[in-house]
Structure formats: structure tokens, C-alpha cells
Design a protein around this motif. Structure first.
Motif, mmCIF file in Angstrom:
data_model
loop_
_atom_site.group_PDB
_atom_site.id
_atom_site.type_symbol
_atom_site.label_atom_id
_atom_site.label_comp_id
_atom_site.label_asym_id
_atom_site.label_seq_id
_atom_site.Cartn_x
_atom_site.Cartn_y
_atom_site.Cartn_z
ATOM 1 N N LYS A 1 -7.252 3.067 -3.375
ATOM 2 C CA LYS A 1 -5.843 3.078 -2.983
ATOM 3 C C LYS A 1 -5.076 4.231 -3.628
ATOM 4 C CE LYS A 1 -1.755 0.138 -3.590
ATOM 5 N NZ LYS A 1 -1.297 -1.190 -4.038
ATOM 6 N N VAL B 1 -7.977 2.225 3.306
ATOM 7 C CA VAL B 1 -7.224 1.765 2.139
ATOM 8 C C VAL B 1 -6.929 0.269 2.269
ATOM 9 C CG1 VAL B 1 -5.038 1.962 0.896
ATOM 10 C CG2 VAL B 1 -6.245 4.028 1.635
ATOM 11 N N ILE C 1 0.819 -1.200 0.000
ATOM 12 C CA ILE C 1 0.000 0.000 0.000
ATOM 13 C C ILE C 1 0.856 1.254 0.000
ATOM 14 C CG2 ILE C 1 -1.664 1.358 1.346
ATOM 15 C CD1 ILE C 1 -2.841 -1.281 2.303
#
Length: 376
Positions: free
Chosen positions: A310, A303, A23
Motif C-alpha cells: 500500500k 493495492v 487506501i
């Protein structure tokens, strides 16, 4: 030589953490959530039980900012599988069972009932049934009418008759306090009735107090989007959505309100990448770190859970996390934390609030962030 090896190890650990995460871009070592979280937990364990920072002396009982910090520390010890930290955090509970039992909270108010998350979390981490019975009593009594005056009983009975907790106030911080304890009761028992009633309560609050822009006034008589107040709502929706089964009929409603709030928050980021004491006035209000950390926690989790896009939100959350780092001193105390704040009638009431260093409102929120950024 040893110092260089240590730096290499920390850097490698950071790369591993975020490579697995997928991420965040690689973070600098000084912002590694493993390092930050451990610093915050050790800071917490270094002090005795504390009152609100504006009130000196030993507290009459464990107050909710300490509960939230303690919970954050327990979650961090679990995420990192740090048995030593868990042992120290469990031992902090022991005096409440004996020589300092007067500090044990009573589930007689929404801000006090949240204390039940500590024994419930300890039960889930240790399996000790004593913690279960203490904690579940807190959760149960949030929906059981206590003995009180006749006028209070009538008011409380109306809430209960409508499926709400008798501790309902329609204050913005309620929706962290209630959802946290009821979610923990669900996790400990697997009984959906706990989280179902918390979800319904949340929808009633959202229908009652969420504004068209997705944010929340401090109160009807205080038409100001106070930072930490909105932080409690953001964190409360996050906690609930993390644990609420997706087939719950209220899940779509809560998710939609959460996403609406996150979109608005993204538009009010200040030049530092954080949020102001008054959220909708990023240019004119000072950067407040406890609310900023709560918003960061909500976005990081969103997220990771797939509630937020994202590409759109990861960079906002990453920037906010990095922007919080200069506010954390070498002792692990977060500065620029708004003092405890009751409802005010003017904008100046909020803008002129005293700013604290190391207050548990900020310590808790930053710990939540650190844990949320770890894998899994």
C-alpha cells in the motif's frame, strides 16, 4: 446557495468513500470516481452501437472495445447500486435479440468471444436465464473446436490437446479477452473448470511472451513495449487474480508475474504520473491514456486486494488517476487514445499512431478505474 449545498454534498460523499476505503488520501471533487463513472456511463449510453473509431458507419457486429466499455458500465452500475443505469444498460441488449440481431457476436474468434461477458454479467445482475444460456455458450465454445478447414483443424487440435483454447494466438490482448469470459463463466456457474483452464492458459502465455523485465513485446517481430498492449496483459492478470481461488496451483505463478510487471511499470512513470505510448521510453513517447488507465486499474486493484504494498503503490495509483482527469473533456470523452494498432516493425510505427478522442479503448479502461476505486 443550492450550488454550494451541492458542492458540500459531493465533498462529503468523496470523504465518506475514501474514509471507508482507507487506501487513498481524500480526492478533489472533480476526480470523484462516482462522478467520473456516471459521466462515462451516460456518455456511453448517449450513442448507438459503434464500430472501431477509425471505421465509420454501423458495425457489422458489436466490436470488442464496445464490449469492454459496456462491461465497465455494468460493473459501475452494480458497484453504485444504480438501478436506473442498469435498466438502461440492459435495454441496450434487447435489440440484439430481435430487430438488430445481426449485431450479436459469434464466438468464432478470441476478440469476438469476449462479448459473452455482457449476457453473463446481465444474468448475474438480473437473474434472467436467457442471458445465462447465451453467455455460457460463448464460454463453452472457446474450448470446442468449430468446423473449419483441415489445416485449421490440425492447428486448433494441437492447442486443445494441450489444454489450451483453440482461439490461442499468443497475442498480448488475448489474455484479457480469454480471462474475462472464462472468469465470468466461473462466477455465473461456480464451476471451477472455467477459471482453471483460463489460469493454465495464462501461465502458458506468461512463459511464452513475458520478457525478463516483466513487460511484453507487441509480438516477436515487434520488439517494442507498446502501452495498450501491455495494458491488456495487466488488466487480464488483474481480472484473473480477482476471481481465481487462492488454492489454484497457478495462483502463485500468475501473482508473481503480475507483481513483476507492476514493479517495472512503477519505474517507467513519466513526469505526468502516467505512461507513454512506448512504456520503456517515458521521456521520448507521448502520454497514452488507454494503457495508462489500464495500468492504473491494475494498481488500484492490487493495492485493494493486498497484492501490492500500500505505501509503495497507492500514491502511484492516486497520482495516475488525478493525472488522467485533465484528459477527460466535459462530454466524458477521453483524449490521447492510441488508434487501433496492428504489429509494427519500427519504433516510429508506434510513436506516429493517430490519437483519438472518446475511443472505446480509453472509455472502457477509465470506467474500470472508476469502479475499482469505489468501496468495497
Amino acid at each position: 446557495m443550492k450550488r454550494n449545498i451541492l458542492k458540500i454534498c459531493i465533498l462529503f460523499l468523496s470523504i465518506q468513500t475514501y474514509a471507508q476505503n482507507g487506501i487513498w488520501d481524500q480526492l478533489p471533487a472533480y476526480a470523484d470516481p462516482l462522478v467520473i463513472g456516471e459521466k462515462l456511463v451516460k456518455n456511453y449510453l448517449s450513442s448507438d452501437y459503434r464500430h472501431f473509431d477509425e471505421i465509420p458507419g454501423t458495425p457489422p457486429y458489436i466490436v470488442y472495445p464496445e464490449t469492454c466499455t459496456w462491461l465497465g458500465a455494468l460493473v459501475f452500475s452494480e458497484k453504485t447500486n444504480n438501478k436506473a443505469l442498469l435498466k438502461d444498460l440492459e435495454e441496450r441488449f434487447f435489440p440484439l435479440l430481435g430487430k438488430r440481431k445481426e449485431l450479436m457476436q459469434k464466438p468464432n474468434h478470441v476478440d469476438n468471444t469476449v462479448f459473452g461477458v455482457i449476457p453473463l454479467r446481465l444474468y448475474m445482475l438480473t437473474g434472467n436465464p436467457l442471458y445465462y444460456h447465451i453467455g455460457i455458450d460463448f464460454a463453452d465454445r472457446q474450448w470446442q473446436l468449430p468446423k473449419s478447414s483441415a489445416s485449421d483443424s490440425v492447428k486448433h487440435r494441437v492447442f486443445l490437446d494441450n489444454g489450451l483454447s483453440w482461439q490461442t494466438r499468443f497475442w498480448i490482448d488475448d489474455m484479457y479477452m480469454i480471462t474475462a469470459i472464462q472468469s465470468h463463466a466461473f462466477l455465473a456457474t461456480k464451476d471451477k473448470s472455467y477459471i482453471d483452464r483460463a489460469a493454465y492458459e495464462m501461465t502458458v502465455y506468461l512463459d511464452s511472451i513475458q520478457k525478463p523485465n516483466g513487460l511484453f513485446y507487441h509480438a516477436k517481430q515487434a520488439p517494442f513495449f507498446w502501452g495498450r498492449g501491455n495494458g491488456w496483459m495487466a488488466a487480464g492478470m488483474t481480472e484473473l487474480l480477482k476471481n481465481l481461488p487462492k488454492d489454484n496451483k497457478h495462483y502463485p505463478r500468475i501473482l508473481s508475474s503480475y507483481q513483476h510487471m507492476m514493479r517495472t511499470l512503477k519505474s517507467y512513470v513519466n513526469k505526468e504520473g502516467l505512461w507513454g505510448q512506448l512504456v520503456d521510453e517515458p521521456e521520448d513517447s507521448w502520454t497514452e491514456t488507454s494503457g495508462s488507465a489500464m495500468f492504473t486499474y491494475a494498481m488500484v486493484t492490487g493495492v485493494k486486494e493486498g497484492w501490492l504494498d500500500k505505501k509503495e503503490y497507492a500514491k502511484v495509483a492516486r497520482r495516475a488517476w488525478l493525472a488522467l482527469m485533465p484528459y477527460l473533456n466535459d462530454n466524458g470523452d477521453l483524449r490521447e487514445v492510441c488508434i487501433g494498432t496492428n504489429v509494427g516493425s519500427t519504433k516510429e510505427h508506434y510513436l506516429n499512431r493517430r490519437r483519438l478522442v472518446g475511443d472505446f479503448h480509453g472509455q472502457a479502461a477509465l470506467l474500470w478505474c472508476a469502479s475499482a476505486m469505489l468501496v468495497p
